[in-house]
Design an enzyme around this catalytic site. Structure first.
Site, PDB file in Angstrom:
ATOM      1  N   LYS A 158      -2.709  -5.753   7.313  1.00  0.00           N
ATOM      2  CA  LYS A 158      -2.118  -5.807   9.015  1.00  0.00           C
ATOM      3  C   LYS A 158      -2.523  -7.125   9.806  1.00  0.00           C
ATOM      4  O   LYS A 158      -3.185  -7.001  10.565  1.00  0.00           O
ATOM      5  CB  LYS A 158      -2.776  -4.459   9.533  1.00  0.00           C
ATOM      6  CG  LYS A 158      -2.312  -3.147   8.755  1.00  0.00           C
ATOM      7  CD  LYS A 158      -2.791  -2.047   9.390  1.00  0.00           C
ATOM      8  CE  LYS A 158      -2.078  -0.719   8.967  1.00  0.00           C
ATOM      9  NZ  LYS A 158      -3.126  -0.289   7.557  1.00  0.00           N
ATOM     10  N   ASP A 218       7.201   4.698   4.770  1.00  0.00           N
ATOM     11  CA  ASP A 218       6.010   5.437   5.181  1.00  0.00           C
ATOM     12  C   ASP A 218       5.960   6.390   6.143  1.00  0.00           C
ATOM     13  O   ASP A 218       6.442   5.960   7.168  1.00  0.00           O
ATOM     14  CB  ASP A 218       4.767   4.318   5.417  1.00  0.00           C
ATOM     15  CG  ASP A 218       3.456   4.799   5.788  1.00  0.00           C
ATOM     16  OD1 ASP A 218       3.252   5.810   6.334  1.00  0.00           O
ATOM     17  OD2 ASP A 218       2.386   3.936   5.320  1.00  0.00           O
TER      18      ASP A 218
HETATM   19  N1  GDD Z   1      -8.411  10.240  -1.323  1.00  0.00           N
HETATM   20  C1  GDD Z   1      -8.320   9.439  -0.211  1.00  0.00           C
HETATM   21  N2  GDD Z   1      -9.430   8.706   0.332  1.00  0.00           N
HETATM   22  N3  GDD Z   1      -7.071   8.915   0.219  1.00  0.00           N
HETATM   23  C2  GDD Z   1      -7.271   8.101   1.352  1.00  0.00           C
HETATM   24  C3  GDD Z   1      -8.367   7.666   1.989  1.00  0.00           C
HETATM   25  C4  GDD Z   1      -9.694   8.006   1.172  1.00  0.00           C
HETATM   26  O1  GDD Z   1     -10.566   7.724   1.646  1.00  0.00           O
HETATM   27  N4  GDD Z   1      -7.832   6.648   2.902  1.00  0.00           N
HETATM   28  C5  GDD Z   1      -6.674   6.912   2.855  1.00  0.00           C
HETATM   29  N5  GDD Z   1      -6.056   7.759   1.820  1.00  0.00           N
HETATM   30  C6  GDD Z   1      -4.553   7.863   1.697  1.00  0.00           C
HETATM   31  C7  GDD Z   1      -3.829   8.384   2.748  1.00  0.00           C
HETATM   32  O2  GDD Z   1      -3.916   9.636   2.849  1.00  0.00           O
HETATM   33  C8  GDD Z   1      -2.708   7.883   2.429  1.00  0.00           C
HETATM   34  O3  GDD Z   1      -1.743   8.743   1.703  1.00  0.00           O
HETATM   35  C9  GDD Z   1      -2.745   6.602   1.757  1.00  0.00           C
HETATM   36  O4  GDD Z   1      -4.086   6.639   1.130  1.00  0.00           O
HETATM   37  C10 GDD Z   1      -2.654   5.363   2.510  1.00  0.00           C
HETATM   38  O5  GDD Z   1      -3.340   5.332   3.465  1.00  0.00           O
HETATM   39  P1  GDD Z   1      -2.879   5.175   4.879  1.00  0.00           P
HETATM   40  O6  GDD Z   1      -3.924   5.405   6.123  1.00  0.00           O
HETATM   41  O7  GDD Z   1      -1.391   5.987   5.394  1.00  0.00           O
HETATM   42  O8  GDD Z   1      -2.648   3.682   5.282  1.00  0.00           O
HETATM   43  P2  GDD Z   1      -1.595   2.694   5.910  1.00  0.00           P
HETATM   44  O9  GDD Z   1      -0.298   3.412   6.024  1.00  0.00           O
HETATM   45  O10 GDD Z   1      -2.013   2.437   7.335  1.00  0.00           O
HETATM   46  O11 GDD Z   1      -1.435   1.428   4.782  1.00  0.00           O
HETATM   47  C11 GDD Z   1      -1.443   1.362   3.689  1.00  0.00           C
HETATM   48  O12 GDD Z   1       0.057   1.718   3.253  1.00  0.00           O
HETATM   49  C12 GDD Z   1       0.726   0.692   3.593  1.00  0.00           C
HETATM   50  C13 GDD Z   1       2.303   1.165   2.889  1.00  0.00           C
HETATM   51  O13 GDD Z   1       2.610   2.259   3.403  1.00  0.00           O
HETATM   52  C14 GDD Z   1      -1.937   0.070   2.949  1.00  0.00           C
HETATM   53  O14 GDD Z   1      -1.953   0.490   1.562  1.00  0.00           O
HETATM   54  C15 GDD Z   1      -1.033  -0.995   3.284  1.00  0.00           C
HETATM   55  O15 GDD Z   1      -1.331  -2.105   2.723  1.00  0.00           O
HETATM   56  C16 GDD Z   1       0.487  -0.625   2.709  1.00  0.00           C
HETATM   57  O16 GDD Z   1       1.293  -1.727   3.159  1.00  0.00           O
HETATM   58 MG    MG Z   2       0.545   5.123   5.359  1.00  0.00          MG
END
Ligand code: GDD
Ligand code: MG
Length: 328
Positions: A158, A218
């Site tokens: 980000k 997403d």
């Molecule tokens: N078990 C577990 N434990 N799952 C987790 C945890 C945790 O501590 N933290 C997050 N997750 C899961 C969320 O539920 C989701 O399914 C996934 O990991 C990604 O977390 P998000 O919180 O949705 O992240 P984001 O959307 O801001 O960013 C991530 O996804 C992007 C793509 O959609 C990152 O991986 C970015 O680099 C990526 O581009």
């Molecule tokens: Mg996400």
């Protein structure tokens, strides 16, 4: 091969819908989102999954049973407090140490050629491979520049928009070798995006990335969650399990629609009531929602058993389960 599915986040950006369920269970075209991830996995012969849970973990029980019914071998790990995206993987070490495995962010709706990604990973003898997808605004994702061979040159989670070196972002799908597990400390909160991957880049580890062109979304914000449903209706997201549409909408079991009500591109859950004269466009209605007479709803998500009052107009609203929105 096994797939670990990260499904333990709080879904903060999807509140109030996620006050009562993990976002992974919100329906896409009337089926829990995570079942679409199962569709993809089974299409590529991945039949063993590990669900990495934390927040509202018990809500997954029904899904786990349904996954077993469709022939998946399912394991569930639980983090009392979320351990972060890498900590969660480490927490599942007992299931992941046997060989090359997939990891999925459990909140992404996608159509990716997993065979091609695996072939790429093997051809480069990579320790880890990240799937990339092009987006308009990379600043809300993990940005991943690579060289011509696909070797990852950096992992910037980000960044400010003007500092993003490419519009190719982390799609939230990884192929990892078990040796990666030794690089994550046990029992600690550890982030794949902020710690694991940047660390691998710095060490010069064999970290590669491959861009794919299939559907990708997403579902983590209300706008994108609604859009994912619209894409499932329009066929932009190829949903193999989708029921027959009725005038461009999906109508669940036991739905009541009053005289003169107009629907356009709506996912209507089971037992929903839409009263006479109501207009509902480009929205998702969870089971048991009630739209009273002459209400007008656009780009909304109505929570389970929520009510939109007589004549109310709602645009771009996510309405909490069992609450009522009155005239606006
Ligand atoms: N078990 C577990 N434990 N799952 C987790 C945890 C945790 O501590 N933290 C997050 N997750 C899961 C969320 O539920 C989701 O399914 C996934 O990991 C990604 O977390 P998000 O919180 O949705 O992240 P984001 O959307 O801001 O960013 C991530 O996804 C992007 C793509 O959609 C990152 O991986 C970015 O680099 C990526 O581009
Ligand atoms: Mg996400």
């Amino acid at each position: 091969m096994k797939a670990l599915i990260l499904a333990g986040g709080f879904g903060t950006r999807l509140r109030p819908l996620t006050n009562t369920r993990p976002k992974h269970l919100l329906p896409i075209a009337n089926r829990p989102h995570i079942e679409h991830v199962f569709d993809l996995l089974q299409r590529y012969g991945v039949d063993e999954i590990v669900l990495l849970t934390s927040y509202l973990a018990e809500a997954f029980d029904t899904t786990v049973e349904r996954a077993k019914d469709r022939g998946l071998i399912v394991h569930v790990t639980h983090e009392e407090e979320p351990l972060g995206t890498a900590g969660a993987i480490k927490n599942a070490e007992a299931f992941a140490s046997g060989g090359t495995f997939f990891v999925f962010n459990g909140d992404v709706l996608m159509d990716v050629d997993l065979d091609a990604v695996l072939a790429f990973h093997r051809a480069r003898d990579a320790e880890a491979t990240i799937v990339l997808t092009p987006v308009e605004d990379p600043s809300i994702y993990g940005v991943v520049p690579t060289d011509d061979t696909g070797r990852v040159l950096g992992f910037i989670e980000k960044p400010p928009r003007e500092e993003a070196p490419t519009n190719l972002i982390n799609a939230g799908i990884y192929i990892l070798e078990p040796s990666i597990l030794a690089r994550i400390p046990a029992g600690e909160v550890w982030s794949a995006e902020h710690q694991l991957f940047p660390g691998l880049v710095q060490e010069g580890a064999s970290l590669f990335a491959l861009a794919t062109g299939g559907y990708w979304m997403d579902i983590g914000t209300p706008e994108k969650y609604v859009q994912a449903n619209l894409d499932a209706l329009s066929g932009k997201y190829p949903d193999e399990g989708r029921a027959e549409l009725v005038d461009g909408s999906l109508i669940g079991a036991g739905v009541g629609i009053g005289d003169g009500a107009r629907l356009k591109s709506v996912c209507v859950g089971a037992g929903v009531t839409i009263a006479a004269g109501a207009v509902v466009e480009e929205s998702v209605l969870l089971p048991g929602a009630i739209v009273e007479a002459d209400a007008v709803i656009r780009r909304c998500v109505l929570g389970e058993a929520s009510t939109v009052g007589n004549g109310a107009t709602l645009t771009g609203v996510a309405l909490e389960d069992k609450t009522k929105a009155d005239e606006t």
